[in-house]
Design an enzyme around this catalytic site. Structure first.
Site, PDB file in Angstrom:
ATOM      1  N   ARG A  48     -13.347  -5.421   3.583  1.00  0.00           N
ATOM      2  CA  ARG A  48     -12.314  -5.153   4.580  1.00  0.00           C
ATOM      3  C   ARG A  48     -12.744  -5.505   6.011  1.00  0.00           C
ATOM      4  NH1 ARG A  48      -7.719  -4.028   4.822  1.00  0.00           N
ATOM      5  NH2 ARG A  48      -7.532  -1.875   5.526  1.00  0.00           N
TER       6      ARG A  48
ATOM      7  N   TRP B 117     -12.121  12.045   8.607  1.00  0.00           N
ATOM      8  CA  TRP B 117     -10.695  11.767   8.805  1.00  0.00           C
ATOM      9  C   TRP B 117     -10.397  10.414   8.227  1.00  0.00           C
ATOM     10  CZ3 TRP B 117      -8.028   7.812  11.279  1.00  0.00           C
ATOM     11  CH2 TRP B 117      -6.641   7.962  11.199  1.00  0.00           C
TER      12      TRP B 117
ATOM     13  N   GLU C  63     -13.586  -1.672   6.702  1.00  0.00           N
ATOM     14  CA  GLU C  63     -12.874  -1.783   7.985  1.00  0.00           C
ATOM     15  C   GLU C  63     -13.697  -1.187   9.124  1.00  0.00           C
ATOM     16  OE1 GLU C  63      -9.373   0.501   6.877  1.00  0.00           O
ATOM     17  OE2 GLU C  63      -9.910   1.961   8.399  1.00  0.00           O
TER      18      GLU C  63
ATOM     19  N   GLU D 278      -4.187  -7.388   5.245  1.00  0.00           N
ATOM     20  CA  GLU D 278      -3.341  -6.238   5.610  1.00  0.00           C
ATOM     21  C   GLU D 278      -2.431  -6.643   6.752  1.00  0.00           C
ATOM     22  OE1 GLU D 278      -5.526  -2.815   6.828  1.00  0.00           O
ATOM     23  OE2 GLU D 278      -3.766  -1.597   7.149  1.00  0.00           O
TER      24      GLU D 278
ATOM     25  N   GLU E 177      -9.149   1.918  -1.712  1.00  0.00           N
ATOM     26  CA  GLU E 177      -9.883   1.609  -0.477  1.00  0.00           C
ATOM     27  C   GLU E 177     -10.639   2.809   0.056  1.00  0.00           C
ATOM     28  OE1 GLU E 177      -7.269   0.143   2.523  1.00  0.00           O
ATOM     29  OE2 GLU E 177      -8.688   0.547   4.138  1.00  0.00           O
TER      30      GLU E 177
ATOM     31  N   ASP F  23      -5.256   3.766  -0.011  1.00  0.00           N
ATOM     32  CA  ASP F  23      -6.385   4.006   0.888  1.00  0.00           C
ATOM     33  C   ASP F  23      -6.787   5.474   0.815  1.00  0.00           C
ATOM     34  OD1 ASP F  23      -6.957   3.035   4.392  1.00  0.00           O
ATOM     35  OD2 ASP F  23      -8.236   4.047   2.916  1.00  0.00           O
TER      36      ASP F  23
ATOM     37  N   TYR G 146      -3.521  11.740   5.528  1.00  0.00           N
ATOM     38  CA  TYR G 146      -3.724  10.400   6.082  1.00  0.00           C
ATOM     39  C   TYR G 146      -2.614   9.443   5.651  1.00  0.00           C
ATOM     40  CZ  TYR G 146      -4.951   5.599   6.326  1.00  0.00           C
ATOM     41  OH  TYR G 146      -4.861   4.271   6.569  1.00  0.00           O
TER      42      TYR G 146
ATOM     43  N   HIS H 158      -9.375   6.652   2.353  1.00  0.00           N
ATOM     44  CA  HIS H 158      -9.786   6.894   3.742  1.00  0.00           C
ATOM     45  C   HIS H 158     -10.986   7.821   3.854  1.00  0.00           C
ATOM     46  CE1 HIS H 158      -8.873   6.905   8.129  1.00  0.00           C
ATOM     47  NE2 HIS H 158      -8.328   5.758   7.811  1.00  0.00           N
TER      48      HIS H 158
ATOM     49  N   ARG I 133       0.854  -1.171   0.000  1.00  0.00           N
ATOM     50  CA  ARG I 133       0.000   0.000   0.000  1.00  0.00           C
ATOM     51  C   ARG I 133       0.901   1.235   0.000  1.00  0.00           C
ATOM     52  NH1 ARG I 133      -3.917   2.316   4.836  1.00  0.00           N
ATOM     53  NH2 ARG I 133      -2.080   3.566   5.357  1.00  0.00           N
TER      54      ARG I 133
HETATM   55  C1  GCO Z   1      -6.090   0.895   7.336  1.00  0.00           C
HETATM   56  C2  GCO Z   1      -6.895   1.817   8.193  1.00  0.00           C
HETATM   57  C3  GCO Z   1      -6.148   2.452   9.331  1.00  0.00           C
HETATM   58  C4  GCO Z   1      -7.132   3.203  10.199  1.00  0.00           C
HETATM   59  C5  GCO Z   1      -6.928   2.836  11.638  1.00  0.00           C
HETATM   60  C6  GCO Z   1      -7.951   3.528  12.522  1.00  0.00           C
HETATM   61  O1  GCO Z   1      -6.426   0.778   6.141  1.00  0.00           O
HETATM   62  O2  GCO Z   1      -5.197   0.239   7.905  1.00  0.00           O
HETATM   63  O3  GCO Z   1      -7.547   2.776   7.384  1.00  0.00           O
HETATM   64  O4  GCO Z   1      -5.109   3.253   8.888  1.00  0.00           O
HETATM   65  O5  GCO Z   1      -7.046   4.581  10.005  1.00  0.00           O
HETATM   66  O6  GCO Z   1      -7.013   1.441  11.749  1.00  0.00           O
HETATM   67  O7  GCO Z   1      -7.792   3.120  13.860  1.00  0.00           O
HETATM   68 MG    MG Z   2      -8.166   1.813   5.622  1.00  0.00          MG
END
Ligand code: GCO
Ligand code: MG
Length: 406
Positions: A287, A406, A266, A343, A240, A214, A163, A216, A151
């Site tokens: 995820r 965020w 996630e 991951e 992602e 990602d 991020y 995010h 990544r």
């Molecule tokens: C990822 C996630 C993390 C999150 C974190 C939040 O893809 O690993 O986006 O970076 O930001 O797990 O607690």
């Molecule tokens: Mg992520």
């Protein structure tokens, strides 16, 4: 046949070897114990209270063999179903019960789930840098370390804290303060930078490495469609969290404009978060995790549902999921037929010492090991040396001050 395994005690252990973790330990009258992860980054104490006040009292005396019935009891019996706190508390119980049953039977957990569909679990690492050149060098470092999937996240000109860019290259701990750190986000600057990053990576490394990114949750559906389209020449393994997934319909617009594969989930905590995205073929990888989605019992249901639309797993594996979750995830990954990728953000040596585990990394993959149960545990004496430290995740605002994702 296994004799009854009566739950005689259960307790929550909070420890902070560099970051906070919440662990549930369940002990049975046959001397077999199991452990489960209950960590919710930035909201750890909410899950501690849920477990101690509302779950542990109803576990005592139950037969640990009855994993499904206990799951249904904790899910349906909550009345206020779902949500990250409830489902992580249920996940911790579920992980511990699968651990107990596999140990009592003397088998590794993957064997109990249905045996191995693969001997190794392909993982992806996290390369990041302040700019494209530094990120590219980090990708090189991961490829040299044997990763076949990486990544890549890079700094964005003009943004102080984008991020995914960490001070310490091997570990990304965004929950760095007791109150949320405020960050500023600029979509125009990011939309210029991301395609330039992946063009540079393909020029340097060619077509073979699997490259992931990602977003995010930072884009609107139209912006995500534009980014996916601009990344198509660079053949990403996945893009992602392109846009917040509360509205699955948003992904129809992205899908209409790009074939860049999409990975989401996630932040999901049950099959209901994922159902429409899967059933409308709006994503390619899911995820969701053993920790976030109520344990192995529920995640395997989601994975089976996803397989009907050829959606594959891509479990979240950041450092805020403990080695206990990683251990359970790897046994799940070894079994699940529609596996995609796992991951793997390495934990620190301190964390690995508090959570001894049987898994190991080799040649771009993680191996579960053949220990009975899920193969992870907690060293309570060592855990006690790392007291809880209040931490919260950052927040993001647009340049005009508008609250953002965020
Ligand atoms: C990822 C996630 C993390 C999150 C974190 C939040 O893809 O690993 O986006 O970076 O930001 O797990 O607690
Ligand atoms: Mg992520």
């Amino acid at each position: 046949m296994l004799p009854p395994l009566r739950i005689r005690a259960a307790r929550v252990i909070v420890t902070s070897p560099g970051r906070n973790f919440v662990t549930l330990k369940i002990e049975t009258d046959q001397g077999v114990h199991g452990v489960g992860d209950a960590t919710l980054n930035g909201r750890e104490k909410a899950v501690v209270a849920y477990l101690e006040d509302h779950v542990i009292p109803v576990l005592i005396g139950r037969d640990a063999r009855n994993i499904e019935d206990i799951w249904q009891y904790l899910y349906r019996g909550a009345y206020w179903r779902r949500g990250p706190v409830t489902m992580r508390a249920i996940a911790a119980v579920d992980m511990a019960l699968w651990d107990i049953k596999a140990k009592a039977l003397g088998v590794p957990l993957y064997d109990l789930l249905g045996g191995a569909s693969r001997d190794r679990v392909r993982v992806y690492g996290h390369a990041n840098g302040a700019d494209i050149a530094e990120t590219s060098d980090e990708v090189a470092r991961y490829l040299e370390a044997g990763y076949t999937a990486v990544r890549a996240q890079t700094g964005v000109p003009g943004l102080a804290k984008p991020y995914g860019v960490s001070k310490d290259k091997d570990f990304y701990e965004p929950a760095e303060a007791s109150l949320p750190v405020e960050t500023v986000w600029s979509t125009p600057a990011y939309l210029r930078q991301a395609p330039a990053l992946f063009e540079a990576l393909r020029v340097r490394f060619g077509a073979e490495p699997l490259l992931l990114h990602d977003v995010h949750h930072r884009l609107t559906p139209q912006e995500a469609a534009r980014l996916g389209k601009s990344l198509e020449p660079f053949d990403l393994f996945w893009m992602e969290d392109p846009t917040p997934a509360e509205n699955p319909e948003a992904f129809r617009l992205i899908r209409a404009h790009t074939t860049t594969p999409l990975a989401v989930g996630e932040v999901f905590n049950s099959i209901w978060d994922a159902k429409d995205l899967i059933a409308n073929q709006l994503i390619d990888y899911l995820r969701a995790t053993v920790l976030g989605c109520g344990g192995i019992t529920h995640l395997r249901r989601i994975a089976d549902f996803a397989s009907l639309w050829q959606v594959r797993t891509g479990c979240h594996g950041a450092t805020d999921l403990s080695p206990i979750t990683m251990a359970c995830a790897l046994h799940f990954d070894r079994w699940v037929p529609n596996f995609g990728i796992q991951e793997y953000m390495r934990h620190t040596a301190e964390t690995d010492a508090v959570f001894p585990h049987a898994y190991h990394f080799e040649a771009g993959a993680l191996f579960t090991g053949e220990a009975i149960g899920h193969g992870a545990d907690i060293d309570e004496a060592l855990a006690a040396k790392y007291p809880y430290e209040p931490r919260q995740l950052p927040i993001a605002r647009l340049e005009d001050g508008t609250m953002w994702n965020w």
